[in-house]
Motif scaffolding. Structure first.
Motif, PDB file in Angstrom:
ATOM      1  N   GLY A  18       0.748  -1.199   0.071  1.00  0.00           N
ATOM      2  CA  GLY A  18      -0.139  -0.060   0.308  1.00  0.00           C
ATOM      3  C   GLY A  18       0.580   1.225  -0.383  1.00  0.00           C
ATOM      4  N   ARG A  19       0.773   2.214   1.199  1.00  0.00           N
ATOM      5  CA  ARG A  19       1.108   3.394   0.943  1.00  0.00           C
ATOM      6  C   ARG A  19       2.340   3.635   1.413  1.00  0.00           C
ATOM      7  NH1 ARG A  19      -0.850   5.403   7.231  1.00  0.00           N
ATOM      8  NH2 ARG A  19       0.786   4.092   7.590  1.00  0.00           N
ATOM      9  N   GLY A  20       3.022   2.824   1.986  1.00  0.00           N
ATOM     10  CA  GLY A  20       4.945   2.405   1.949  1.00  0.00           C
ATOM     11  C   GLY A  20       5.586   3.807   2.698  1.00  0.00           C
ATOM     12  N   SER A  21       5.161   4.330   3.614  1.00  0.00           N
ATOM     13  CA  SER A  21       5.923   4.865   4.562  1.00  0.00           C
ATOM     14  C   SER A  21       7.227   4.450   4.869  1.00  0.00           C
ATOM     15  CB  SER A  21       4.493   6.074   5.378  1.00  0.00           C
ATOM     16  OG  SER A  21       4.623   4.586   6.332  1.00  0.00           O
ATOM     17  N   ASN A  22       6.616   3.356   5.086  1.00  0.00           N
ATOM     18  CA  ASN A  22       7.797   2.541   6.024  1.00  0.00           C
ATOM     19  C   ASN A  22       9.402   2.350   4.986  1.00  0.00           C
ATOM     20  OD1 ASN A  22       7.952   1.535   8.980  1.00  0.00           O
ATOM     21  ND2 ASN A  22       5.702   1.287   8.059  1.00  0.00           N
ATOM     22  N   ALA A  95       6.635  -4.890   4.383  1.00  0.00           N
ATOM     23  CA  ALA A  95       6.786  -3.036   5.127  1.00  0.00           C
ATOM     24  C   ALA A  95       5.137  -3.241   4.539  1.00  0.00           C
ATOM     25  CB  ALA A  95       7.795  -2.489   4.472  1.00  0.00           C
ATOM     26  N   GLY A  96       4.609  -3.790   5.376  1.00  0.00           N
ATOM     27  CA  GLY A  96       2.754  -3.165   5.128  1.00  0.00           C
ATOM     28  C   GLY A  96       2.431  -3.821   4.019  1.00  0.00           C
ATOM     29  N   MET A  98       0.612  -7.341   3.120  1.00  0.00           N
ATOM     30  CA  MET A  98      -0.730  -7.627   3.340  1.00  0.00           C
ATOM     31  C   MET A  98      -0.997  -9.584   2.754  1.00  0.00           C
ATOM     32  SD  MET A  98      -0.952  -5.344   5.108  1.00  0.00           S
ATOM     33  CE  MET A  98      -2.566  -5.374   6.094  1.00  0.00           C
ATOM     34  N   ILE A 116       7.131  -6.033   9.779  1.00  0.00           N
ATOM     35  CA  ILE A 116       7.151  -4.901  10.798  1.00  0.00           C
ATOM     36  C   ILE A 116       5.023  -5.295  11.093  1.00  0.00           C
ATOM     37  CG2 ILE A 116       6.200  -3.356   9.496  1.00  0.00           C
ATOM     38  CD1 ILE A 116       7.327  -1.100  11.558  1.00  0.00           C
ATOM     39  N   HIS A 117       4.705  -5.179  12.707  1.00  0.00           N
ATOM     40  CA  HIS A 117       3.635  -5.493  12.993  1.00  0.00           C
ATOM     41  C   HIS A 117       3.565  -4.421  13.967  1.00  0.00           C
ATOM     42  CE1 HIS A 117      -0.207  -7.259  14.070  1.00  0.00           C
ATOM     43  NE2 HIS A 117      -0.035  -7.403  15.017  1.00  0.00           N
ATOM     44  N   PRO A 118       2.059  -3.858  13.652  1.00  0.00           N
ATOM     45  CA  PRO A 118       1.902  -2.797  14.879  1.00  0.00           C
ATOM     46  C   PRO A 118       1.159  -3.198  16.171  1.00  0.00           C
ATOM     47  CG  PRO A 118      -0.125  -3.043  13.027  1.00  0.00           C
ATOM     48  CD  PRO A 118       1.063  -3.731  12.592  1.00  0.00           C
ATOM     49  N   GLU A 182       7.534   3.755  14.421  1.00  0.00           N
ATOM     50  CA  GLU A 182       7.227   2.381  13.578  1.00  0.00           C
ATOM     51  C   GLU A 182       8.324   2.258  12.150  1.00  0.00           C
ATOM     52  OE1 GLU A 182       4.383   0.675  10.981  1.00  0.00           O
ATOM     53  OE2 GLU A 182       2.872   0.804  12.387  1.00  0.00           O
TER      54      GLU A 182
END
Ligand code: GRF
Length: 232
Positions: A18-22, A95-96, A98, A116-118, A182
């Motif tokens: 998705g977004r890819g901020s990580n 990294a995100g 899913m 990475i998991h929230p 994160e």
């Protein structure tokens, strides 16, 4: 994952949905010289993922592999991870990303794939972690980076970042406050893996031949600590 004053950059592939901020956090840390890695490819199951645009903008080869073009999870994973293997990564970072990865592929990359998991694993594997933390009335939330094993979000935890829950928090405010943690956790953990020998050991991890009983903890200085102090 070697030690030494001037390590060869660790070849890292990143899986995104998705977004890819990580991913962006890794790109920025690498570009500023803070992270001894080479981003050798970004791979997505979502051809329209914004993360792929971030990769292209940074000059990193970006690959999309759509599940609907393959017959079942095993065939899809073999295709995707075939592309991943072709760029010869030493580390795969989810990294995100899913999708659940099939056990055969996970086994092949055991000790070389992280996620990475929230949440503060082992609490709240799976989805909707912010909602579940609030529903349980927990005082603390956080994020974990763990080795990927066939058990969903169940592999040995390498490092965590902790976040106090505040009165009036909503899933959205928790997610917003957790995200920068994160990113810092992701950078510090990948840095650790690039510089030291880190490996899964039963349900915990080892660092340079020494067992570590508890996940490493991210401090405000952006570094990882264990019970006896600074690690990396
Ligand atoms: C993060 O919250 C990560 O922990 C979870 O999915 C989100 C991905 O965000 N697994 P981004 O795509 O890195 O912005």
């Amino acid at each position: 994952m070697t030690d030494g004053p001037d390590p060869t950059p660790l070849r890292v592939a990143v899986l995104v949905s998705g977004r890819g901020s990580n991913l962006q956090a890794l790109i920025d840390a690498q570009a500023s010289g803070r992270l001894p890695i080479e981003l050798v490819g970004v791979f997505s199951d979502q051809p329209k993922a914004h993360a792929l645009e971030r990769a292209r903008a940074a000059g990193i080869p970006a690959h999309a592999c759509a599940p609907r073009d393959h017959k079942g999870r095993t065939a899809f994973d073999e295709a995707l991870f075939g592309q991943v293997a072709a760029v010869q990564p030493k580390l795969i970072v989810c990294a995100g990303y899913m999708r659940i990865v099939s056990a055969a592929v996970v086994e092949r990359w055991l000790g070389r794939m992280i996620n990475i998991h929230p949440s503060l694993l082992p609490a709240y594997p799976g989805l909707h972690t912010h909602e579940r933390v609030l529903a349980a009335g927990d005082a603390e939330h956080g994020a974990s980076v763990h080795f990927v094993t066939p058990e969903l979000d169940g592999g040995p935890v390498i490092a965590q970042a902790r976040l106090p829950v505040q009165p009036g928090d909503t899933p959205a405010t928790l997610a917003e406050r957790l995200l920068p943690l994160e990113h810092a956790l992701m950078i510090a953990t990948v840095d650790l893996l690039a510089r030291r020998n880190v490996y899964p050991a039963s349900r915990t991890i080892g660092v340079d031949g020494r067992g570590v009983d508890q996940p490493l903890l991210l401090h405000e200085d952006g570094r990882l600590y264990d019970a006896s102090g600074f690690v990396a």
